[in-house]
Design an enzyme around this catalytic site. Structure first.
Site, PDB file in Angstrom:
ATOM      1  N   GLU A  16       0.805  -1.221   0.000  1.00 36.10           N
ATOM      2  CA  GLU A  16       0.000   0.000   0.000  1.00 36.10           C
ATOM      3  C   GLU A  16       0.841   1.276   0.000  1.00 36.10           C
ATOM      4  OE1 GLU A  16      -2.414  -0.688   3.429  1.00 36.10           O
ATOM      5  OE2 GLU A  16      -3.974  -1.731   2.300  1.00 36.10           O
ATOM      6  N   GLU A  47       7.916 -22.235   7.951  1.00 35.37           N
ATOM      7  CA  GLU A  47       8.136 -21.283   9.037  1.00 35.37           C
ATOM      8  C   GLU A  47       8.992 -21.869  10.160  1.00 35.37           C
ATOM      9  OE1 GLU A  47       4.632 -21.300  12.269  1.00 35.37           O
ATOM     10  OE2 GLU A  47       3.941 -20.714  10.271  1.00 35.37           O
TER      11      GLU A  47
END
Length: 256
Positions: A16, A47
């Site tokens: 953004e 992960e």
């Protein structure tokens, strides 16, 4: 950098910044365990690898001029811990964003700063995409927005470094320019921009969609190249450039 929901939130925040603040796409890079494919299809096992976090960071060739935000709601994700450790070794500014205390992120002492809001148990136990995810999103917004403010990307509460790219942003650009212009004043040649959309849109187009540049043009009455140079000289800080405009105008009036 993050894994699962934490990684996705980091990607959203980084994505953004370019349209909102005209930020360079390569200046804010988000990484998540499993790569971009993990955005839509969960790849949970990766992960657990500290080495994967280190390797993904190294692939970007970071230097001591860079910073890393490691995001892990649980405060113990190995992928993030490995990346933070590697970043510390390379001399980066390191920030840990977690939602528990105590946390492995804080205990490993690889972070320059730790942001650790305690969100408490989730409604569905262990589902950190809920309260912890919401807190993480808010924290990331505050950090990234604060950085943009410090970089001079805003004027008051206005995102003046906006680049116009669609109809919604054209309307927003007009409002921003008119709001600032009403505050600081305009030369007679641009007085009609308050009512004439076509004139204002033409200025914005000549400035390649840059709201900040268009603002300096209409407030100063200077040519585009001179306005661009003024912004460059002031590091893009609009408020400083507008002060220069006021000073130059006052000096000219005084000489007359």
């Amino acid at each position: 950098m993050g894994a699962g929901s934490s990684g996705r939130l980091g990607i959203i925040d980084a994505a953004e910044l370019p349209p909102m603040f005209n930020a360079n796409n390569m200046q804010y890079i988000a990484l998540m365990a499993g790569g971009d494919g993990a955005l839509r299809t969960a790849r949970e096992a990766i992960e657990d690898s500290r080495e994967a976090g280190r390797a993904d960071l190294d692939a970007l060739l970071p230097t001591s001029h860079d910073a890393l935000i490691g995001v892990t709601s649980s405060g113990r994700t190995p992928y993030v811990l490995g990346a933070l450790q590697r970043a510390r070794e390379l001399g980066l500014l390191t920030i840990g964003l977690v939602c528990v205390r105590p946390s492995a992120v804080r205990m490993e002492r690889n972070c320059t700063v730790v942001v650790d809001p305690v969100t408490g148990p989730e409604v569905i136990t262990g589902s950190t995409r809920m309260k912890a995810g919401t807190a993480t999103k808010m924290a990331l917004n505050m950090i990234s927005t604060g950085v943009q403010i410090k970089l001079g990307k805003t004027y008051g509460n206005l995102m003046v470094d906006l680049t116009v790219s669609n109809h919604k942003l054209i309307s927003r650009a007009r409002r921003i320019i008119r709001t600032v212009a009403a505050e600081v004043g305009l030369p007679p040649s641009y007085a009609s921009i308050f009512t004439d959309d076509d004139q204002l849109d033409a200025v914005i187009r000549r400035c390649d969609g840059s709201v900040k540049l268009a603002l300096v043009v209409v407030v100063s009455g200077w040519g585009i190249d001179l306005c661009r140079e003024a912004l460059t000289r002031r590091g893009g800080a609009l408020r400083a450039v507008l002060e220069d405009v006021r000073f130059e105008t006052a000096s000219r009036v005084f000489k007359v």
